[in-house]
Design an enzyme around this catalytic site. Structure first.
Site, PDB file in Angstrom:
ATOM      1  N   HIS A  79      46.957  69.750  25.111  1.00 19.21           N
ATOM      2  CA  HIS A  79      47.133  68.610  24.217  1.00 19.21           C
ATOM      3  C   HIS A  79      47.186  69.123  22.783  1.00 19.21           C
ATOM      4  O   HIS A  79      46.365  69.935  22.378  1.00 19.21           O
ATOM      5  CB  HIS A  79      45.973  67.625  24.369  1.00 19.21           C
ATOM      6  CG  HIS A  79      46.124  66.423  23.501  1.00 19.21           C
ATOM      7  ND1 HIS A  79      46.882  65.333  23.882  1.00 19.21           N
ATOM      8  CD2 HIS A  79      45.682  66.156  22.255  1.00 19.21           C
ATOM      9  CE1 HIS A  79      46.871  64.438  22.908  1.00 19.21           C
ATOM     10  NE2 HIS A  79      46.159  64.918  21.904  1.00 19.21           N
ATOM     11  N   ASP A 158      40.837  52.635  24.047  1.00 16.70           N
ATOM     12  CA  ASP A 158      41.361  53.488  22.977  1.00 16.70           C
ATOM     13  C   ASP A 158      42.630  52.867  22.391  1.00 16.70           C
ATOM     14  O   ASP A 158      42.836  52.880  21.177  1.00 16.70           O
ATOM     15  CB  ASP A 158      41.650  54.900  23.494  1.00 16.70           C
ATOM     16  CG  ASP A 158      42.381  55.712  22.429  1.00 16.70           C
ATOM     17  OD1 ASP A 158      41.782  55.927  21.362  1.00 16.70           O
ATOM     18  OD2 ASP A 158      43.556  56.058  22.633  1.00 16.70           O
ATOM     19  N   ARG A 165      42.439  50.823  14.157  1.00 14.50           N
ATOM     20  CA  ARG A 165      42.179  51.904  13.183  1.00 14.50           C
ATOM     21  C   ARG A 165      43.398  52.135  12.305  1.00 14.50           C
ATOM     22  O   ARG A 165      43.283  52.376  11.096  1.00 14.50           O
ATOM     23  CB  ARG A 165      41.830  53.211  13.915  1.00 14.50           C
ATOM     24  CG  ARG A 165      40.433  53.210  14.519  1.00 14.50           C
ATOM     25  CD  ARG A 165      40.257  54.364  15.483  1.00 14.50           C
ATOM     26  NE  ARG A 165      40.451  55.650  14.863  1.00 14.50           N
ATOM     27  CZ  ARG A 165      40.873  56.748  15.511  1.00 14.50           C
ATOM     28  NH1 ARG A 165      41.132  56.703  16.811  1.00 14.50           N
ATOM     29  NH2 ARG A 165      41.029  57.877  14.875  1.00 14.50           N
ATOM     30  N   SER A 180      38.964  59.472  20.941  1.00 14.34           N
ATOM     31  CA  SER A 180      40.252  58.884  21.309  1.00 14.34           C
ATOM     32  C   SER A 180      41.048  59.855  22.192  1.00 14.34           C
ATOM     33  O   SER A 180      41.538  59.500  23.270  1.00 14.34           O
ATOM     34  CB  SER A 180      41.019  58.560  20.015  1.00 14.34           C
ATOM     35  OG  SER A 180      42.369  58.368  20.257  1.00 14.34           O
ATOM     36  N   LYS A 184      41.316  59.827  26.830  1.00 12.40           N
ATOM     37  CA  LYS A 184      42.583  59.790  27.592  1.00 12.40           C
ATOM     38  C   LYS A 184      42.682  60.990  28.541  1.00 12.40           C
ATOM     39  O   LYS A 184      43.195  60.891  29.644  1.00 12.40           O
ATOM     40  CB  LYS A 184      43.771  59.767  26.626  1.00 12.40           C
ATOM     41  CG  LYS A 184      43.918  58.401  25.952  1.00 12.40           C
ATOM     42  CD  LYS A 184      44.965  58.381  24.870  1.00 12.40           C
ATOM     43  CE  LYS A 184      44.483  59.035  23.610  1.00 12.40           C
ATOM     44  NZ  LYS A 184      45.151  58.681  22.376  1.00 12.40           N
TER      45      LYS A 184
END
Ligand code: URA
Length: 421
Positions: A79, A158, A165, A180, A184
């Site tokens: 990621h 999220d 946000r 966040s 996931k």
């Protein structure tokens, strides 16, 4: 327990309990707590922070708010915290899959100045970013790799909190970003995870200290959730590679898999792939690196890329690149390029059509930028710095020039800053 008391507590810089965190997360997802109370709590978290225990509890509460995927195999994932010109997934995933590691990946679309892997894959004619659950699993079992857009109800808390946000100036908080991202990853079944935490002018984290804190927080959350997690801090003070834009980035990823391509993109891809293989196979870095270099050299990684694209219906031969307009950017002075405002360059690429400024914008896959000169290149007056490609008449050459600084001395600029284990 009331939301008012929870806000009051965080306002007074006190630690929230697991029960209080679950109360606000589930209450918000179930529409029992209004936006204005959650916004207020988020701002208190931005200002007063959260400790590791609170951040882990927030992550778990968000991960448990929707579907949770469980694979009956070990899954490798990576990621990136988001950057400009970052097409490493297109290179790293097939490298790792060609080395007998199973890559089960769900990716997102780009928004604002950062690109998204799903948009890049959709620029390949025919490529299907949605597969049924059975097809997704079968493809991984057959060829070790499948990459799809997120269709399941992964971490809906999220999704809702992130949207809030985004409009309440509460994005830039280490516990909120870490929870966040990791919620996931936990919900989508990763068992081995390499995080590429970007730092610099084109990243959420503009300085190394904050990027390191974010990396440490995410690695700790991963470990607490039984995911083998490691983070690489990498430089985003300039776009990665020379191409920005969807078709242009797919082409550049193929160049690297063919053994060519820009050095920075190649180096970071090799590094990320090495750590993924090392975690997945539980072997040491040097051994994993030998395997990665070998699969690149023998073109097995390239073959895996083509096999994966074909399996999901894509046809590389049909990629077209004939944008109507080409704007060349020439240097107005001589010296070393020492600063590239990468966020601005990402925004320019978006405005050319390569990205979305709002969720509903339509992408022009051919739009983008080819960079001829990057940080520490010496340029003379009238040297070509970059070419902007687009299908709309929009001259952003002056904006590009404004995003670049040229000075007399080169600067220090390392690509891989640190590895957090
Ligand atoms: N990416 C995410 O998924 N969440 C954040 O908060 C920031 C970047």
């Amino acid at each position: 327990m009331t939301m008012y008391d929870i806000i009051e507590k965080k306002k007074n810089n006190l630690k929230l309990t697991k029960e209080e965190i679950s109360f606000f997360v589930s209450g918000y997802v179930n529409n029992e707590i209004p936006d204005y109370q959650v916004s207020s709590l988020l701002m208190a978290i931005v200002l007063n922070g959260m400790n590791d225990e609170e951040t882990t509890n927030l992550t778990i509460a968000m991960a448990n708010s929707g579907d949770k995927i469980k694979f009956n195999f070990n899954a490798a994932d990576k990621h990136s915290t988001g950057g400009v010109g970052d097409k490493t997934t297109l290179i790293v995933a097939p490298i790792v899959a060609s080395l007998d590691c199973k890559v089960a990946k769900m990716s997102g679309r780009g928004l604002g100045f950062t690109g998204g892997t799903i948009d890049k894959l959709e620029s390949i004619p025919g490529f299907k970013v949605q597969l049924t659950d059975d097809d997704f699993i079968n493809q991984i079992n057959n060829i070790n790799i499948a990459l799809i857009s997120q269709t399941k109800n992964i971490a809906p808390a999220d999704k809702k909190i992130y949207a809030l946000r985004d409009v309440t100036a509460t994005v830039d908080s280490i516990p909120l970003i870490a929870s966040s991202i990791m919620s996931k990853k936990i919900a989508s079944g990763a068992s081995n995870l390499v995080l590429d935490v970007k730092v610099g002018t084109g990243a959420f984290m503009k300085n190394i200290e904050d990027a390191k804190k974010l990396a440490i927080t995410m690695v700790n959350i991963g470990k607490n959730a039984n995911i083998n997690t490691l983070a690489v801090l990498s430089n985003m003070n300039q776009p990665l590679g020379n191409n920005i834009g969807n078709v242009l980035e797919v082409k550049e990823a193929i160049e690297v898999l063919e053994g060519n391509g820009p050095i920075d993109l190649k180096e970071l891809s090799i590094e990320l792939a090495t750590y993924m293989v090392s975690l997945y196979k539980n072997i040491d870095y040097n051994l994993a690196k030998q395997e990665v270099l070998k699969t690149l050299e023998s073109k097995q990684a390239l073959n895996k890329f083509h096999q994966f694209i074909n399996a999901q219906g894509g046809n590389i031969e049909k990629i077209s690149f004939n944008p109507k307009y080409e704007y060349k950017v020439y240097s107005k002075k001589q010296g070393y390029i020492t600063k590239m405002n990468t966020e601005e360059i990402g925004k320019i690429a978006s405005l050319l059509g390569a990205g979305r400024m709002t969720k509903d914008d339509i992408i022009d896959y051919e739009a983008g930028i080819i960079l001829n000169k990057k940080i520490n290149y010496y340029v003379k007056e009238n040297d070509l710095l970059a070419t902007l490609y687009t299908n709309k008449e929009i001259d952003l050459t002056n904006d590009y020039l404004k995003a670049i600084e040229i000075t007399e001395q080169p600067i220090e600029n390392e690509l891989i800053i640190e590895v957090i284990k």
